[in-house]
Design an enzyme around this catalytic site. Structure first.
Site, short mmCIF file in Angstrom:
data_model
loop_
_atom_site.label_atom_id
_atom_site.label_comp_id
_atom_site.label_asym_id
_atom_site.label_seq_id
_atom_site.Cartn_x
_atom_site.Cartn_y
_atom_site.Cartn_z
CG ASP A 233 -4.78 -7.23 22.80
OD1 ASP A 233 -4.77 -6.14 22.73
OD2 ASP A 233 -3.73 -8.02 22.59
CG HIS B 246 1.34 -3.97 23.03
ND1 HIS B 246 0.83 -4.70 21.93
CD2 HIS B 246 2.55 -3.82 22.89
CE1 HIS B 246 1.70 -4.59 21.03
NE2 HIS B 246 2.70 -3.96 21.43
CG ASN C 190 0.17 -0.36 27.48
OD1 ASN C 190 0.65 -0.90 26.38
ND2 ASN C 190 1.09 0.17 28.42
CG LEU D 150 -2.07 -1.15 1.33
CD1 LEU D 150 -2.94 -1.06 2.44
CD2 LEU D 150 -3.08 -1.23 -0.05
#
Length: 382
Positions: free
Chosen positions: A163, A133, A136, A68
């Site tokens: 997550d 992550h 955090n 990209l």
């Protein structure tokens, strides 16, 4: 067999590592066509960082390589987006815009496109450009503060709450809602899914305590984190652990009767000296037998009790096996969809794709023939 529910959903997945791919795994397991868009050299970082994790969460998907950073790569993505229902990406805010393929650019080629951006902090606010992550986001959401034993430090969980739950599953709900709206109205939208936001929204019990008392309780001392002896963890004679979830009086009384201490079932269950005395009595009893023996003895009591299992034990558990959630893929365990339907089906997952394995087939759907594909490969576009 009835067709999978999302068989007509086409998704371009530009995300990497864990949250985004886990989101699209759930959608692929429900029958969606998920096309991973990866860089030609290396692809998704998880391929190198954790090959087994990559294999688990990218099953049932296709892989197409596109650079990209090259205008031709962006042009190809736009052509793919013209025929897609959903695009999901996990770059920091603004990255896709700089590449020329952000939401505003893509909705001109496909007004019905649902564009999902799964980020740590969202596309607004003072933290939007920060790196982060799972730990955090859990830290900022107040979740990490609540995990651990009383008087001890915060503890990292090996289940990534931000997550997987705050991010991936929240984003999946947003995508499905937006697709439903797009099909009804003809207009797609931008789904701004932030892992901090989703994780904060999970803090229901802690927020209930705050609303009740005006403050949260320290870790390990709230109603469901250790303050009550009838909802707590106990060590057994073999050093293994047992989970007692007898929160309701009927379950607590049944448990106490089953361990030969019916008098404990009549004591009030609220934090304090009485609760700690009860905890000590229960602890002394449970230390007299090994975990599996307690499981056998207490199962007839139907008192919300369970041994604490390792993952290896969980995979072999008779209930898990009966539900068929564990599959054998190339001699190794993997998870099937945790959703089961009557009069509908989940999809049969293929192994995770090799990098770029489906580039030729997918690009052929937008008119790229062998000669053009060879030119694109020579130019490093795919």
């Amino acid at each position: 067999m009835t067709n999978p529910l999302l068989r007509d959903l086409r998704i371009l997945d530009l995300s990497r590592l864990l949250p985004g791919p886990f989101c699209t795994l759930y959608l692929a397991q429900l029958g969606a066509t998920v096309i991973k868009i990866e860089e030609p050299h290396g692809g998704d970082y998880a391929r190198a960082l954790s090959p087994e994790m990559f294999a688990l969460i990218n099953r049932g998907k296709q892989s197409v390589t596109l650079d990209l950073r090259k205008p031709e790569g962006v042009a190809l993505l736009k052509r793919l987006a013209a025929g897609a229902d959903v695009l999901i990406e996990s770059f920091r805010p603004g990255v896709m815009d700089k590449l020329g393929c952000g939401y505003e650019a893509l909705k001109t080629v496909n007004p019905k496109l649902v564009y999902a951006a799964l980020t740590g902090y969202g596309h607004s606010g003072p933290y939007r450009d920060r790196a982060g992550h799972d730990m955090n986001y859990c830290a900022y959401a107040g979740a990490l503060d609540q995990i651990g034993s009383a008087g001890g430090p915060p503890v990292l969980s090996n289940t990534q709450l931000a997550d997987l739950a705050g991010g991936a599953l929240t984003c999946a709900i947003g995508i499905l809602a937006a697709v439903h709206g797009a099909r009804a109205s003809g207009q797609g939208c931008f789904v701004d899914a932030a892992m901090l936001d989703g994780t904060l929204a999970l803090q229901v019990v802690a927020l209930s305590t705050l609303r009740t008392l005006g403050h949260t309780q320290p870790r390990g001392t709230d109603m469901l984190t250790g303050a009550l002896p009838n909802y707590s963890l106990y060590e057994c004679a073999d050093g293994k652990w047992f989970a007692l979830g007898a929160l309701e009086p009927k379950f607590w009384q049944a448990f106490c009767a089953a361990i030969g201490k019916p008098e404990l079932g009549r004591k009030p269950m609220s934090p304090g000296p009485t609760a700690e005395a009860v905890r000590a009595e229960v602890s002394a009893v449970l230390k007299t037998r090994p975990r599996d023996e307690w499981e056998r003895l207490l199962a007839p009591a139907d008192a919300c009790t369970s041994g604490i299992y390792t993952l290896e034990e969980a995979l072999a558990n008779e209930q898990v096996r009966a539900r068929g959630i564990v599959e054998n893929v190339n001699g190794k365990p993997a998870f099937a969809s945790p959703l089961q339907f009557r009069d509908a089906a989940t999809a049969s997952a293929t192994p995770a794709p090799e990098l770029g394995a489906d580039t030729a087939a997918v690009l052929a759907t937008i008119g790229i023939d062998d000669a053009e594909l060879a030119r694109l490969r020579a130019a490093g576009v795919v």
